[in-house]
Design an enzyme around this catalytic site. Structure first.
Site, short mmCIF file in Angstrom:
data_model
loop_
_atom_site.label_atom_id
_atom_site.label_comp_id
_atom_site.label_asym_id
_atom_site.label_seq_id
_atom_site.Cartn_x
_atom_site.Cartn_y
_atom_site.Cartn_z
N ASP A 49 -59.05 -32.60 -56.22
CA ASP A 49 -57.75 -33.11 -56.95
C ASP A 49 -56.48 -32.14 -56.35
O ASP A 49 -56.82 -30.78 -56.24
CB ASP A 49 -57.94 -32.63 -58.39
CG ASP A 49 -56.97 -32.88 -59.40
OD1 ASP A 49 -55.79 -33.16 -58.84
OD2 ASP A 49 -57.26 -33.04 -60.52
N ASP A 70 -58.09 -36.45 -51.97
CA ASP A 70 -58.29 -37.66 -53.01
C ASP A 70 -59.70 -37.06 -53.82
O ASP A 70 -60.56 -36.47 -53.27
CB ASP A 70 -58.91 -39.00 -52.32
CG ASP A 70 -58.45 -39.95 -53.38
OD1 ASP A 70 -57.18 -40.52 -53.42
OD2 ASP A 70 -59.27 -40.40 -54.06
N ALA A 114 -54.69 -39.59 -51.01
CA ALA A 114 -54.55 -40.20 -49.78
C ALA A 114 -55.59 -41.44 -49.80
O ALA A 114 -55.09 -42.59 -48.87
CB ALA A 114 -55.11 -39.42 -48.82
N CYS A 121 -47.04 -48.00 -56.41
CA CYS A 121 -46.78 -49.78 -56.55
C CYS A 121 -46.48 -50.10 -58.12
O CYS A 121 -47.33 -50.78 -58.47
CB CYS A 121 -47.97 -49.95 -55.84
SG CYS A 121 -49.59 -49.33 -56.69
N ARG A 128 -63.92 -43.24 -52.40
CA ARG A 128 -62.96 -43.55 -51.91
C ARG A 128 -62.78 -42.70 -50.46
O ARG A 128 -62.03 -43.24 -49.59
CB ARG A 128 -61.78 -43.51 -53.08
CG ARG A 128 -61.51 -44.67 -53.78
CD ARG A 128 -60.56 -44.37 -54.95
NE ARG A 128 -59.24 -44.24 -54.62
CZ ARG A 128 -58.23 -45.05 -54.48
NH1 ARG A 128 -58.51 -46.48 -54.33
NH2 ARG A 128 -57.02 -44.82 -53.96
N PRO A 175 -56.82 -45.51 -50.21
CA PRO A 175 -58.04 -45.50 -48.98
C PRO A 175 -57.67 -45.21 -47.63
O PRO A 175 -58.46 -45.18 -47.01
CB PRO A 175 -58.05 -47.03 -48.99
CG PRO A 175 -56.80 -47.39 -49.71
CD PRO A 175 -55.99 -46.60 -50.41
N GLY A 176 -56.27 -44.92 -47.24
CA GLY A 176 -56.05 -44.18 -46.25
C GLY A 176 -55.18 -44.87 -45.05
O GLY A 176 -54.91 -44.40 -43.90
N ASN A 177 -54.38 -45.82 -45.51
CA ASN A 177 -53.89 -46.78 -44.53
C ASN A 177 -52.44 -45.98 -44.52
O ASN A 177 -51.74 -45.61 -43.27
CB ASN A 177 -53.45 -48.02 -45.30
CG ASN A 177 -54.48 -49.19 -45.20
OD1 ASN A 177 -55.18 -48.96 -44.24
ND2 ASN A 177 -54.24 -49.99 -45.84
N LYS A 178 -51.88 -45.20 -45.39
CA LYS A 178 -50.72 -44.44 -45.03
C LYS A 178 -51.16 -43.05 -44.42
O LYS A 178 -50.14 -42.45 -43.61
CB LYS A 178 -50.11 -43.90 -46.50
CG LYS A 178 -49.71 -44.93 -47.30
CD LYS A 178 -48.84 -44.61 -48.82
CE LYS A 178 -48.64 -45.78 -49.60
NZ LYS A 178 -49.83 -46.52 -50.08
#
Length: 334
Positions: free
Chosen positions: A156, A129, A106, A228, A134, A108-111
């Site tokens: 994990d 995460d 997850a 990405c 992070r 850094p959390g934007n999603k």
């Protein structure tokens, strides 16, 4: 390539609405040009002008050199600075309010904050995460964004037990695993070296394991896999391996049919996946696949097309998507 990718601004609907944010920027001297009709219009943005994105409903688009890191709306969590491609996974997962969701990798959390906004903070998000720094950063981001109903764990995801009763109502999973990052457009002069074949194989092995693990959650109905990365080994090949592993249990859904850039023809049906790139979609390089559990006893052709142009309205038609509210203990966000 970086110079042509605009500055995308996601309106955080947990705290405000698109119209109010547009008014705020107008008062700051920006000119609002309305909703874009094409990617070309976004490419032509300059100066203090901005538009509403043509594909995503809560996304504003500014010229690439716009810096909003000190803007009050950003520092107060009313807007999130998030590339358009990175907004696709939560949008295409499209859970209804009340759903239980896992965000598997997850930070850094934007999603995660985007999922919470789609849920209107109703429901429950289990976010994992493995990296403690992070996770700490993510906790700050989620608090600033006004996210509640999210249980954040430094763990994990591969060690999370799908049979644990607390995940028995998880119907949606967003899986955006570690990848080569080869699609990320740097805004500086530094060009990343291409990953070695060994590094790609190691990443792809991890991605296959984590996708298979995610698909083993018993109540899962819909999963979005995204990276990405530009490499087929981390994208189409991983999805193909999972589909082969699971046989007819899951199928690939055509994600966002009107999106112009599709998956590479690595296997039959790979065009159901979507890709993004600076040249074609004016975003970072990205890959998204949407998998859905096949209904038992139904021929795949009789299943509804789940990739709606705008998953939010009318989602309640998805059978059983919003579980009846049961009394449940509030779990504090750690």
């Amino acid at each position: 390539a970086a110079s042509q990718v605009p500055r995308y601004v996601r309106v955080n609907t947990l705290k405000t609405c698109v119209d109010d944010v547009i008014d705020f920027f107008k008062r700051q001297g920006y000119a609002y040009l309305g909703k874009a009709a094409s990617v070309e219009e976004l490419k032509a943005l300059s100066g203090k002008k901005f538009m509403l994105d043509l594909h995503l409903p809560e996304l504003l688009v500014f010229p690439s050199q716009t810096d909003l890191h000190d803007n009050l709306l950003y520092t107060s969590g009313h807007i999130i600075l998030q590339d358009k491609a990175s907004c696709l996974p939560a949008f295409l997962l499209g859970p209804v309010a009340g759903s239980h969701i896992i965000d598997a990798c997850a930070a850094p959390g934007n999603k995660t904050s985007h999922l919470a906004a789609i849920l209107k903070n109703k429901g429950h998000i289990f976010a994992f995460d493995v990296d403690p720094k992070r996770v700490a950063t993510m906790n700050t981001l989620l608090t600033r964004a006004g996210v509640t109903g999210c249980q954040l764990a430094q763990q994990d995801f591969l060690t999370v037990d799908p049979r644990d009763p607390k995940y028995s109502r998880v119907t949606h999973i967003l899986l955006d695993p570690s990848c080569s990052g080869s699609g990320m457009v740097t805004r500086g002069p530094v060009e990343e070296a291409a990953p070695s074949a060994e590094r790609l194989q190691a990443l792809a092995g991890f991605q296959r394991r984590v996708l298979n693990h995610a698909l083993s959650f018993p109540a899962l109905r819909r999963l979005v896999y995204s990276t990405c990365s530009l490499h087929q080994e981390e994208n189409e090949d991983v999805v193909q391996a999972a589909l082969q592993e699971w046989g007819s249990a899951f199928r690939l859904v055509t994600a966002f049919p009107s999106w112009p850039c599709r998956g590479l023809a690595a296997f039959s049906g790979a065009e159901s996946c979507l890709r993004a790139s600076p040249a074609e979609t004016l975003t970072h390089g990205f890959f998204v696949a949407v998998l859905e559990r096949c209904k038992k006893g139904a021929a795949p052709s009789s299943l509804p097309a789940a990739a709606k142009e705008n998953p939010q309205p009318g989602e309640e038609t998805e059978p059983g998507a919003a579980p009846k509210k049961r009394k449940k203990k509030k779990q504090p966000m750690r």
